[in-house]
Design a protein around this motif. Structure first.
Motif, PDB file in Angstrom:
ATOM      1  N   UNK A 179     -78.116  30.246 -30.198  1.00  0.00           N
ATOM      2  CA  UNK A 179     -77.677  28.948 -30.702  1.00  0.00           C
ATOM      3  C   UNK A 179     -78.407  28.670 -32.008  1.00  0.00           C
ATOM      4  N   UNK A 180     -77.679  28.270 -33.019  1.00  0.00           N
ATOM      5  CA  UNK A 180     -78.253  27.985 -34.338  1.00  0.00           C
ATOM      6  C   UNK A 180     -77.839  26.573 -34.725  1.00  0.00           C
ATOM      7  N   UNK A 181     -78.812  25.747 -35.074  1.00  0.00           N
ATOM      8  CA  UNK A 181     -78.528  24.362 -35.412  1.00  0.00           C
ATOM      9  C   UNK A 181     -78.473  24.158 -36.926  1.00  0.00           C
ATOM     10  N   UNK A 194     -79.779  27.949 -42.482  1.00  0.00           N
ATOM     11  CA  UNK A 194     -79.232  28.259 -41.148  1.00  0.00           C
ATOM     12  C   UNK A 194     -77.853  28.918 -41.222  1.00  0.00           C
ATOM     13  N   UNK A 195     -77.050  28.513 -42.201  1.00  0.00           N
ATOM     14  CA  UNK A 195     -75.741  29.144 -42.366  1.00  0.00           C
ATOM     15  C   UNK A 195     -75.908  30.624 -42.717  1.00  0.00           C
ATOM     16  N   UNK A 196     -76.921  30.931 -43.535  1.00  0.00           N
ATOM     17  CA  UNK A 196     -77.192  32.325 -43.870  1.00  0.00           C
ATOM     18  C   UNK A 196     -77.572  33.138 -42.646  1.00  0.00           C
ATOM     19  N   UNK A 197     -78.382  32.552 -41.763  1.00  0.00           N
ATOM     20  CA  UNK A 197     -78.741  33.239 -40.513  1.00  0.00           C
ATOM     21  C   UNK A 197     -77.482  33.502 -39.690  1.00  0.00           C
ATOM     22  N   UNK A 198     -76.657  32.482 -39.556  1.00  0.00           N
ATOM     23  CA  UNK A 198     -75.411  32.602 -38.782  1.00  0.00           C
ATOM     24  C   UNK A 198     -74.529  33.713 -39.342  1.00  0.00           C
TER      25      UNK A 198
END
Length: 223
Positions: A179-181, A194-198
């Protein structure tokens, strides 16, 4: 009906489940997670089929920990929270989310740990939530238990988000949920770390995307 007759079960007042009480406590707790995203996190943690604990990186004052604790109560798991409790970059003096009341005057630094402990204690989940007070990259090399769910919600700078990804994603069990917030594809809506991680996780080919809610993205590890 005589006085000796039992009250029919349908007439008894409903007794709220422990999960209902915990979800209400999570909604009321201080923090930055909207309730619809918190409940989606709870449902995701509740639905994970593989064994293992639930681990979150970034705890602030314990709001998301209560959503995870509600699922842990139902499934017999533990929640591990990893946070140095000194605040992220945006919480420091001169930044947008700085709160002077959170500064420990003895050391002159942010300290959210007492607030986190109060949140967890008041919700009655100290037996379920295990708080580790350190940076996530410090704990990660010492961690060997495969995770059923990993929730990434730490500092949102590009460097720290990559560090959390590199330190923890490989520790998720096959079949586990990531889960990524605060994932915002549009830069106008929020930071891009976080978008880059996703995107990197999804492009690895090891994960399948699950339905998300708001800025919460959910992925299942396939291999």
């Amino acid at each position: 009906m005589s006085e000796a007759d039992p009250v029919p079960p349908t007439l008894l007042p409903p007794v709220p489940s422990l999960s209902t009480e915990l979800l209400a406590a999570a909604q009321a707790a201080p923090g930055f997670m909207p309730d619809d995203e918190g409940r989606a996190l709870y449902e995701a943690a509740r639905a994970v089929a593989v064994p293992g604990p639930l681990l979150e990186v970034g705890s602030w004052m314990g709001k998301s920990a209560l959503y995870l604790a509600a699922a842990a109560r139902e499934t017999g798991r533990q929640v591990v929270t990893v946070d140095h409790h000194r605040g992220s970059e945006e919480h420091q003096p001169g930044w947008e989310y700085h709160d002077p009341s959170l500064v420990d005057p003895a050391v002159g630094r942010i300290d959210t740990l007492p607030h986190f402990r109060r949140t967890v204690a008041e919700a009655g989940v100290e037996d379920v939530v295990v708080a580790v007070v350190t940076r996530s990259e410090t704990l990660a090399p010492l961690w060997g238990t495969p995770l059923a769910l990993l929730f990434l919600d730490g500092s949102h700078t590009e460097e720290s988000a990559r560090r959390d990804q590199d330190a923890w994603v490989a520790k998720l069990a096959v079949g586990g949920t990531l889960a990524i917030h605060d994932v915002f594809p549009d830069p106008a809506e929020g930071g891009q770390a976080p978008y880059g991680v996703y995107r990197r996780v999804l492009e690895s080919g090891d994960f399948a995307e699950l339905p998300g809610t708001g800025s919460l993205r959910l992925l299942r590890r396939e291999r």
